[in-house]
Scaffold this motif. Sequence first.
Motif, PDB file in Angstrom:
ATOM      1  N   LEU A   1       0.827  -1.208   0.000  1.00  0.00           N
ATOM      2  CA  LEU A   1       0.000   0.000   0.000  1.00  0.00           C
ATOM      3  C   LEU A   1       0.861   1.258   0.000  1.00  0.00           C
ATOM      4  CD1 LEU A   1      -2.895   1.081   0.152  1.00  0.00           C
ATOM      5  CD2 LEU A   1      -2.679   1.041   2.643  1.00  0.00           C
ATOM      6  N   SER A   2       1.929   1.271   0.785  1.00  0.00           N
ATOM      7  CA  SER A   2       2.782   2.463   0.850  1.00  0.00           C
ATOM      8  C   SER A   2       3.547   2.694  -0.449  1.00  0.00           C
ATOM      9  CB  SER A   2       3.768   2.370   2.018  1.00  0.00           C
ATOM     10  OG  SER A   2       4.772   1.426   1.743  1.00  0.00           O
ATOM     11  N   LEU A   3       3.771   1.625  -1.228  1.00  0.00           N
ATOM     12  CA  LEU A   3       4.478   1.750  -2.504  1.00  0.00           C
ATOM     13  C   LEU A   3       3.520   1.917  -3.677  1.00  0.00           C
ATOM     14  CD1 LEU A   3       7.212  -1.007  -2.063  1.00  0.00           C
ATOM     15  CD2 LEU A   3       7.432   1.451  -1.708  1.00  0.00           C
ATOM     16  N   GLY A   4       2.219   1.827  -3.420  1.00  0.00           N
ATOM     17  CA  GLY A   4       1.243   1.935  -4.499  1.00  0.00           C
ATOM     18  C   GLY A   4       1.255   0.721  -5.413  1.00  0.00           C
ATOM     19  N   ALA A   5       1.654  -0.417  -4.868  1.00  0.00           N
ATOM     20  CA  ALA A   5       1.734  -1.651  -5.650  1.00  0.00           C
ATOM     21  C   ALA A   5       0.525  -2.525  -5.334  1.00  0.00           C
ATOM     22  CB  ALA A   5       3.021  -2.401  -5.305  1.00  0.00           C
ATOM     23  N   PRO A   6       0.119  -3.365  -6.289  1.00  0.00           N
ATOM     24  CA  PRO A   6      -1.031  -4.240  -6.027  1.00  0.00           C
ATOM     25  C   PRO A   6      -0.746  -5.298  -4.957  1.00  0.00           C
ATOM     26  CG  PRO A   6      -0.055  -4.763  -8.164  1.00  0.00           C
ATOM     27  CD  PRO A   6       0.641  -3.541  -7.647  1.00  0.00           C
ATOM     28  N   SER A   7       0.519  -5.690  -4.822  1.00  0.00           N
ATOM     29  CA  SER A   7       0.894  -6.695  -3.825  1.00  0.00           C
ATOM     30  C   SER A   7       2.393  -6.634  -3.623  1.00  0.00           C
ATOM     31  CB  SER A   7       0.497  -8.096  -4.301  1.00  0.00           C
ATOM     32  OG  SER A   7       1.236  -8.427  -5.469  1.00  0.00           O
ATOM     33  N   CYS A   8       2.865  -7.364  -2.643  1.00  0.00           N
ATOM     34  CA  CYS A   8       4.304  -7.541  -2.463  1.00  0.00           C
ATOM     35  C   CYS A   8       4.507  -8.850  -1.708  1.00  0.00           C
ATOM     36  CB  CYS A   8       4.947  -6.347  -1.785  1.00  0.00           C
ATOM     37  SG  CYS A   8       5.142  -6.421  -0.040  1.00  0.00           S
ATOM     38  N   ARG A   9       5.677  -9.409  -1.862  1.00  0.00           N
ATOM     39  CA  ARG A   9       5.983 -10.683  -1.234  1.00  0.00           C
ATOM     40  C   ARG A   9       7.214 -10.499  -0.372  1.00  0.00           C
ATOM     41  NH1 ARG A   9       8.116 -16.372  -3.152  1.00  0.00           N
ATOM     42  NH2 ARG A   9       9.682 -15.202  -4.294  1.00  0.00           N
ATOM     43  N   VAL A  10       7.164 -10.979   0.857  1.00  0.00           N
ATOM     44  CA  VAL A  10       8.288 -10.905   1.785  1.00  0.00           C
ATOM     45  C   VAL A  10       8.715 -12.330   2.105  1.00  0.00           C
ATOM     46  CG1 VAL A  10       9.063 -10.133   4.058  1.00  0.00           C
ATOM     47  CG2 VAL A  10       7.434  -8.741   2.769  1.00  0.00           C
ATOM     48  N   TYR A  11      10.002 -12.614   1.961  1.00  0.00           N
ATOM     49  CA  TYR A  11      10.506 -13.946   2.230  1.00  0.00           C
ATOM     50  C   TYR A  11      11.976 -13.876   2.597  1.00  0.00           C
ATOM     51  CZ  TYR A  11      12.318 -13.556  -2.521  1.00  0.00           C
ATOM     52  OH  TYR A  11      12.961 -13.132  -3.637  1.00  0.00           O
ATOM     53  N   ARG A  12      12.494 -14.974   3.133  1.00  0.00           N
ATOM     54  CA  ARG A  12      13.899 -15.077   3.501  1.00  0.00           C
ATOM     55  C   ARG A  12      14.635 -15.798   2.383  1.00  0.00           C
ATOM     56  NH1 ARG A  12      17.035 -18.893   5.496  1.00  0.00           N
ATOM     57  NH2 ARG A  12      15.304 -20.310   5.845  1.00  0.00           N
ATOM     58  N   HIS A  13      15.798 -15.273   2.019  1.00  0.00           N
ATOM     59  CA  HIS A  13      16.611 -15.894   0.970  1.00  0.00           C
ATOM     60  C   HIS A  13      18.080 -15.701   1.306  1.00  0.00           C
ATOM     61  CE1 HIS A  13      17.738 -17.336  -2.992  1.00  0.00           C
ATOM     62  NE2 HIS A  13      18.493 -16.274  -3.153  1.00  0.00           N
ATOM     63  N   GLN A  14      18.789 -16.792   1.503  1.00  0.00           N
ATOM     64  CA  GLN A  14      20.226 -16.787   1.776  1.00  0.00           C
ATOM     65  C   GLN A  14      20.625 -15.824   2.897  1.00  0.00           C
ATOM     66  OE1 GLN A  14      22.169 -16.158  -1.974  1.00  0.00           O
ATOM     67  NE2 GLN A  14      21.734 -18.225  -2.678  1.00  0.00           N
ATOM     68  N   GLY A  15      19.951 -15.938   3.999  1.00  0.00           N
ATOM     69  CA  GLY A  15      20.343 -15.190   5.180  1.00  0.00           C
ATOM     70  C   GLY A  15      19.881 -13.744   5.244  1.00  0.00           C
ATOM     71  N   GLN A  16      19.055 -13.309   4.307  1.00  0.00           N
ATOM     72  CA  GLN A  16      18.514 -11.958   4.419  1.00  0.00           C
ATOM     73  C   GLN A  16      17.050 -11.955   4.010  1.00  0.00           C
ATOM     74  OE1 GLN A  16      21.073  -9.512   2.101  1.00  0.00           O
ATOM     75  NE2 GLN A  16      20.089  -9.953   0.177  1.00  0.00           N
ATOM     76  N   VAL A  17      16.368 -10.886   4.369  1.00  0.00           N
ATOM     77  CA  VAL A  17      14.950 -10.744   4.074  1.00  0.00           C
ATOM     78  C   VAL A  17      14.815 -10.020   2.740  1.00  0.00           C
ATOM     79  CG1 VAL A  17      12.758  -9.792   4.886  1.00  0.00           C
ATOM     80  CG2 VAL A  17      14.419 -10.660   6.532  1.00  0.00           C
ATOM     81  N   GLU A  18      13.933 -10.522   1.884  1.00  0.00           N
ATOM     82  CA  GLU A  18      13.700  -9.945   0.562  1.00  0.00           C
ATOM     83  C   GLU A  18      12.273  -9.421   0.499  1.00  0.00           C
ATOM     84  OE1 GLU A  18      16.021 -10.086  -1.979  1.00  0.00           O
ATOM     85  OE2 GLU A  18      17.460 -11.291  -0.865  1.00  0.00           O
ATOM     86  N   VAL A  19      12.107  -8.249  -0.112  1.00  0.00           N
ATOM     87  CA  VAL A  19      10.790  -7.694  -0.386  1.00  0.00           C
ATOM     88  C   VAL A  19      10.674  -7.592  -1.898  1.00  0.00           C
ATOM     89  CG1 VAL A  19       9.249  -5.716  -0.121  1.00  0.00           C
ATOM     90  CG2 VAL A  19      10.729  -6.389   1.769  1.00  0.00           C
ATOM     91  N   GLU A  20       9.733  -8.324  -2.466  1.00  0.00           N
ATOM     92  CA  GLU A  20       9.562  -8.392  -3.910  1.00  0.00           C
ATOM     93  C   GLU A  20       8.305  -7.629  -4.305  1.00  0.00           C
ATOM     94  OE1 GLU A  20      11.105 -12.331  -5.830  1.00  0.00           O
ATOM     95  OE2 GLU A  20       8.910 -12.303  -5.881  1.00  0.00           O
ATOM     96  N   VAL A  21       8.459  -6.641  -5.191  1.00  0.00           N
ATOM     97  CA  VAL A  21       7.353  -5.795  -5.612  1.00  0.00           C
ATOM     98  C   VAL A  21       7.227  -5.888  -7.133  1.00  0.00           C
ATOM     99  CG1 VAL A  21       6.433  -3.445  -5.600  1.00  0.00           C
ATOM    100  CG2 VAL A  21       7.859  -4.228  -3.706  1.00  0.00           C
ATOM    101  N   PRO A  22       6.035  -6.221  -7.661  1.00  0.00           N
ATOM    102  CA  PRO A  22       5.891  -6.263  -9.109  1.00  0.00           C
ATOM    103  C   PRO A  22       6.011  -4.859  -9.709  1.00  0.00           C
ATOM    104  CG  PRO A  22       3.780  -6.688  -8.044  1.00  0.00           C
ATOM    105  CD  PRO A  22       4.810  -6.569  -6.962  1.00  0.00           C
ATOM    106  N   ARG A  23       6.632  -4.776 -10.887  1.00  0.00           N
ATOM    107  CA  ARG A  23       6.759  -3.493 -11.570  1.00  0.00           C
ATOM    108  C   ARG A  23       5.421  -3.097 -12.174  1.00  0.00           C
ATOM    109  NH1 ARG A  23      12.214  -3.215 -14.988  1.00  0.00           N
ATOM    110  NH2 ARG A  23      11.349  -1.171 -15.357  1.00  0.00           N
ATOM    111  N   GLU A  24       5.210  -1.796 -12.266  1.00  0.00           N
ATOM    112  CA  GLU A  24       3.959  -1.287 -12.817  1.00  0.00           C
ATOM    113  C   GLU A  24       3.759  -1.775 -14.249  1.00  0.00           C
ATOM    114  OE1 GLU A  24       2.587   3.094 -13.294  1.00  0.00           O
ATOM    115  OE2 GLU A  24       3.096   2.735 -11.187  1.00  0.00           O
ATOM    116  N   GLN A  25       4.776  -1.627 -15.058  1.00  0.00           N
ATOM    117  CA  GLN A  25       4.755  -2.092 -16.439  1.00  0.00           C
ATOM    118  C   GLN A  25       5.893  -3.090 -16.618  1.00  0.00           C
ATOM    119  OE1 GLN A  25       2.734  -1.549 -18.993  1.00  0.00           O
ATOM    120  NE2 GLN A  25       1.397  -0.187 -17.847  1.00  0.00           N
ATOM    121  N   GLY A  26       5.558  -4.357 -16.732  1.00  0.00           N
ATOM    122  CA  GLY A  26       6.587  -5.357 -16.965  1.00  0.00           C
ATOM    123  C   GLY A  26       7.200  -5.162 -18.346  1.00  0.00           C
ATOM    124  N   ARG A  27       8.504  -5.306 -18.439  1.00  0.00           N
ATOM    125  CA  ARG A  27       9.186  -5.140 -19.725  1.00  0.00           C
ATOM    126  C   ARG A  27       9.255  -6.477 -20.443  1.00  0.00           C
ATOM    127  NH1 ARG A  27      14.559  -2.881 -17.821  1.00  0.00           N
ATOM    128  NH2 ARG A  27      15.042  -4.822 -18.804  1.00  0.00           N
TER     129      ARG A  27
END
Length: 163
Positions: free
Chosen positions: A59-85
């Motif tokens: 919501l704060s990024l104006g994105a439809p969704s985001c995914r939070v997960y752990r990957h190789q010892g750090q936390v990742e926040v994945e946000v879809p781009r507005e216009q996929g290339r």
Amino acid sequence: MRRVLHFQADRIEMLLASHKVAARVTGGTVTPRLVRFHLATPLGVRVRRVANLSEEIALSLGAPSCRVYRHQGQVEVEVPREQGRVVPLLPLCQRLAREGPGGRHTVPPLTAVLGLDQEGVPLLLRLPSPNVAHALIAGTTGSGKTALARTMVASLALHNNQR
């Protein structure tokens, strides 16, 4: 683009701080379809606590969704781009076909170029590999099955011309 990414990283940090979650954005990856932010959290911060804020982050990024997960010892926040290339096949094949060390091509014979993976690394399907007995293309209507098949045929034709 860089300014937008810094703005988004600041928004993520501010939102987490407002919920008393200590975390800093330390970098990220931009792919054709999404932006992945790398978070550094101090010892003791639970990933679940950050993941529970995924809706607020989106919501704060104006994105439809985001995914939070752990990957190789750090936390990742994945946000879809507005216009996929779209990843153009010809420039990708040309990049892969450039002469490598020792004058060898980087695309082995009978190998189809499929596109890019999540990290931006080219995806290759080597047909004579012992692990590739069959190739199945499946998906719902409009998901890109025909485009993938055409990409495979075109890349095979580009890299395996018999003169």
